[in-house]
Scaffold this motif. Structure first.
Motif, short mmCIF file in Angstrom:
data_model
loop_
_atom_site.label_atom_id
_atom_site.label_comp_id
_atom_site.label_asym_id
_atom_site.label_seq_id
_atom_site.Cartn_x
_atom_site.Cartn_y
_atom_site.Cartn_z
N GLY A 519 -0.93 3.30 0.39
CA GLY A 519 0.29 3.97 0.06
C GLY A 519 1.07 4.87 0.77
O GLY A 519 0.99 3.46 2.23
N ILE A 520 2.36 4.49 -0.13
CA ILE A 520 3.29 4.44 0.45
C ILE A 520 4.40 5.63 0.78
O ILE A 520 4.26 6.45 -0.92
N PRO A 521 5.48 6.54 0.65
CA PRO A 521 5.82 7.32 1.07
C PRO A 521 7.08 7.63 -0.05
O PRO A 521 7.17 9.09 -0.64
N LYS A 522 7.50 6.39 -0.74
CA LYS A 522 8.39 6.24 -1.57
C LYS A 522 8.60 4.87 -1.93
O LYS A 522 8.21 4.06 -1.55
N GLY A 523 8.75 4.74 -3.54
CA GLY A 523 9.16 3.72 -3.99
C GLY A 523 9.09 3.97 -5.52
O GLY A 523 8.26 4.45 -5.97
N SER A 524 10.14 2.78 -6.64
CA SER A 524 9.64 3.24 -7.81
C SER A 524 9.14 2.53 -8.21
O SER A 524 8.82 1.13 -8.11
N PRO A 525 8.14 2.30 -9.13
CA PRO A 525 7.01 2.42 -10.32
C PRO A 525 7.70 1.17 -11.18
O PRO A 525 8.67 0.97 -10.95
N PRO A 526 6.52 -0.38 -11.52
CA PRO A 526 5.70 -0.18 -10.49
C PRO A 526 5.92 -0.85 -9.02
O PRO A 526 6.72 -1.66 -9.20
N ILE A 527 4.51 -0.37 -8.21
CA ILE A 527 3.71 -0.85 -7.23
C ILE A 527 2.96 -1.90 -7.01
O ILE A 527 2.00 -1.84 -7.57
N SER A 528 3.37 -2.64 -6.71
CA SER A 528 2.29 -3.99 -6.25
C SER A 528 2.10 -4.19 -4.02
O SER A 528 2.35 -3.72 -4.09
N PHE A 529 0.35 -3.66 -4.21
CA PHE A 529 -0.27 -3.60 -3.64
C PHE A 529 -0.66 -4.93 -3.79
O PHE A 529 -1.84 -4.63 -4.69
N ARG A 530 -0.67 -5.31 -1.74
CA ARG A 530 -1.81 -6.03 -1.55
C ARG A 530 -1.93 -6.20 -0.51
O ARG A 530 -1.17 -5.65 0.49
N PHE A 531 -3.91 -6.41 -0.14
CA PHE A 531 -5.10 -6.49 1.03
C PHE A 531 -5.07 -7.88 0.94
O PHE A 531 -5.19 -8.46 0.57
N TYR A 532 -4.84 -7.27 3.10
CA TYR A 532 -5.02 -8.54 3.55
C TYR A 532 -6.34 -8.58 4.24
O TYR A 532 -6.28 -7.33 5.28
N GLY A 533 -6.88 -9.75 4.45
CA GLY A 533 -8.75 -9.54 5.95
C GLY A 533 -8.35 -9.76 6.61
O GLY A 533 -7.11 -10.08 7.26
#
Length: 708
Positions: A519-533
């Motif tokens: 989750g992010i506190p701010k940012g204009s959509p669309p938002i891209s999230f990338r998860f790293y292992g």
């Protein structure tokens, strides 16, 4: 009758011819050109008419009996002169009756069976040029007649340049390979003392002959010099009539041609039969020339004419100089000076727009617009003189239209961007101002069509974008136009993401589903999230319209343990990374219970083994015979004798105290006695170590006292 040749004879003939050929080749190839020299006889520098010989000598070594063919080539300035084929070791090239033109650099070359060798270079200098002879076909001429002159350099060779002169004045020159030049010459009036000479180029030097004989030629002058006159005088005023007259000697007038010219302009070519009249104008001042021509002879006379202006060139002006559509303007035509012979009222004015008459006056008033735009010219006329002013362009300026405010590229919070202002209509120059609410931040002036008004700025919150306006003006305060407020999409860069792991990292077991929430506190959509292992490997990427996204790791295993984090980015092209969360996957509960049961079972088995082993030892001890069983000595001896083959190994059995029936214990008083049985390989009673028995007995002093 045919003669048959035996095959053996034919083969012998062929072999003989082959050997002879080899021999010829062998002998012909056995030579060497040692040197080649060029000799000039009688010497290298001679006087003209001397017979000169060039001798080329070759020094060649060769096989005895061989016959060589020599090819000699002579060169002058590397240009071949001749070729001589001989079998002699030298060759001769003759230059009979040598001339200066034979001077130069010579060499020779010898060629033998394709092999070539050149000599050294040698210089030949021939001295003495003969003076040329000049002849002409006439000694008396009339001006304009031609005379044929001939200059001859008898016997000279080479490339010659002939010159014809009249004292210091050159009349003619010509280059030729000939020894004679003939030319027709046109001479001026008076007496001409003509002579000629020639020169020859020897490469590094130029030899020049002496002058020829001098011939005097008399030229009679033609009396065709014209006389020029002008009426009324050489000083006139614009509008005056002036007349030019040209005349020549009456005896020559019928054959001559008279031309009147002003500068490079021919005014009349028929001045013999009539005069030339014209109306004087200011630009007619200058030199006038009358030219008379007869054959090839031209003569002239001239005079200067001064023409005074009757009035100056009119001056056209527009007031105001810069006029906008709908505004009033005035065009004025003025004369700054005029002659005293006329009055100001004598000058008539006309104003034209695009060659169309607008008004017969020196002033024109109008309203600026498309109908009055054009090129204006003023004409003034007095005393039959018409003068025209310079052309003046009137183009009504267009008031600036309402500007449009836009941006170049995306608008990102806290990142500079360009604001552009542009008015569709409006005459240049236009002043554009960038305003924030009512405060002017910056301004610029656009003076060319290729220019544009651009302002660099930035905002800290999305709401700031609507506070910008653009102002344009091109005619002061009366033309100010204001744009609408700026409304564009503002992109807020993403804040630092927070990665949440469910269940908490300390309570994750194998087989669980683990949810990663970024989750992010701010940012204009669309938002891209990338998860790293672990190992910084991207395991999932998604784009959403909200400020958070999740990803589920189904049925995790121990290998899923590691460091996890996430990244977030949007169209601001600025990514942000969360802190690392360490995930440790523990064993499943049933595996832990199984391991505990297994460990407990293992411990129980170990305890059971120890107990059983201990009990087995006790049984074994109870079943042993007493080491002190009584038996006759003879039996002991017999036992020892019955096993003579037993090894020398001693067996000792220690009997630990065991609970016994008190009634079976022998009643003894004093020191407790312990019995040991010792068996040796020899079985001899004498070998029993009584000392050892005694020590063992002392160790077992804790046996119960015998009961009385």
């Amino acid at each position: 009758m045919q003669v048959k040749i035996q095959p053996s004879l034919r083969m012998g003939t062929i072999l003989l011819l082959f050997l002879l050929t080899l021999k010829c080749i062998f002998f012909s190839s056995e030579f060497f050109i040692k040197s080649v020299i060029l000799i000039i006889q009688p010497r290298n520098e001679v006087q003209r008419s001397t017979n000169v010989s060039l001798i080329c000598q070759a020094e060649v070594t060769h096989t005895a009996g061989s016959h060589l063919n020599y090819k000699y080539i002579f060169y002058k300035y590397d240009q071949p002169l001749n070729t001589d084929q001989t079998n002699a070791t030298d060759s001769l090239y003759s230059i009979p009756d040598a001339r200066v033109g034979h001077s130069g650099i010579y060499k020779c070359a010898v060629i033998i069976e394709g092999k070539k060798r050149e000599s050294n270079v040698n210089y030949l200098t021939v001295k003495g040029l003969l003076a040329p002879v000049l002849t002409v076909d006439k000694l008396r001429l009339t001006e304009g007649d031609d005379v044929t002159a001939v200059c001859t350099a008898e016997g000279e060779t080479g490339f010659l340049m002939f010159f014809f002169r009249d004292g210091p004045e050159e009349l003619y020159r010509k280059d030729t390979n000939s020894q004679k030049v003939e030319q027709k010459l046109t001479l001026d009036k008076g007496t001409v003392n003509m002579f000629c000479y020639y020169s020859i180029n020897l490469g590094s030097t130029v030899e020049t002959s002496s002058n020829s004989n001098v011939i005097s030629i008399d030229i009679e002058e033609l009396g065709i010099k014209p006389n020029i006159t002008v009426i009324p005088s050489t000083y006139v005023t614009e509008g005056d009539n002036i007349t030019f007259s040209c005349s020549v000697n009456m005896t020559q007038q019928r054959n001559s041609e008279l031309i009147l010219s002003h500068g490079h302009t021919t005014l009349s070519s028929n001045m013999i039969h009539e005069d030339y009249a014209m109306l004087a104008k200011a630009n007619d001042s200058g030199e006038y020339e009358c030219i008379s021509s007869l054959g090839g002879v031209h003569k002239s006379s001239s005079l200067n004419i001064t023409v005074k202006e009757i009035f100056s060139i009119p001056f056209l002006s527009i007031h105001p100089a810069k006029v906008f559509e709908g505004e009033h303007f005035a065009i004025t035509c003025q004369i700054r000076s005029f002659a005293s012979r006329i009055q100001r009222e004598d000058i008539k004015y006309s104003i034209f727009r695009d060659k169309t008459l607008v008004i017969n006056d020196n002033r024109y008033n109008g309203t600026a617009g498309k109908a009055t735009n054009g090129n204006y010219v003023c004409k003034a006329e007095a005393n039959r003189i018409i003068k025209e002013s310079s052309m003046l362009l009137l183009g009504a300026k267009v008031l600036v239209s309402k500007p449009e405010i836009t941006v170049d590229g995306p608008v990102i919070v806290d990142k500079p961007f360009w604001i552009r202002c542009h008015s569709e209509n409006g005459s240049l120059p236009i002043i554009y101002s960038l305003k924030r609410n009512n405060f002017i931040l910056n301004w610029t002036e656009v003076s060319h069509f290729q220019e544009e008004a651009r302002f660099l700025t930035l905002i800290s919150t999305p709401s700031d974008i609507s506070s910008y306006l653009c102002e344009a003006e091109n005619n002061g305060q009366v033309s100010i136009k204001m744009s609408e407020r700026l409304h564009v999409t503002v992109i807020v860069p993403v804040g630092k993401p927070l990665l949440t792991v469910l269940p908490v990292p300390e309570n994750i077991e194998e087989g669980n589903d683990v949810t990663l929430i970024c989750g992010i506190p701010k940012g204009s959509p669309p938002i891209s999230f990338r998860f790293y292992g672990s190992n910084h490997t991207a395991i999932h990427t998604t784009t959403v319209q909200s400020n958070s996204s999740s990803f589920v790791l189904s049925t995790v295993k121990r290998k899923n343990s590691g460091n996890y984090y996430c990244e977030a980015f949007n169209t601001a092209d600025m990514s942000s990374r969360s802190d690392i969360v360490k995930v440790e996957v523990s064993l499943a509960m049933w595996k832990k219970a199984l391991i505990a049961v297994f460990c407990m079972l293992l411990v129980a088995l170990l305890v059971l083994f120890i107990v059983m082993h201990y009990k087995a030892k006790r049984v074994e001890v109870n079943n042993k015979e007493s080491v002190w069983s009584e038996r006759p000595p003879d039996e002991a001896d017999q036992d020892s004798l019955q096993s003579p083959n037993e090894g020398d190994v001693e067996y000792t059995e220690v009997v630990h105290p065991q609970p016994v029936d008190p009634t079976q214990i022998p009643l003894r008083k004093g020191t407790e006695t312990v019995y040991s049985e010792l068996q040796t390989s020899q079985g001899a009673p004498e070998n029993i170590n009584h000392q050892s028995l005694l020590e063992y007995a002392e160790l077992n002093h804790d046996l119960p006292e015998p009961v009385d």
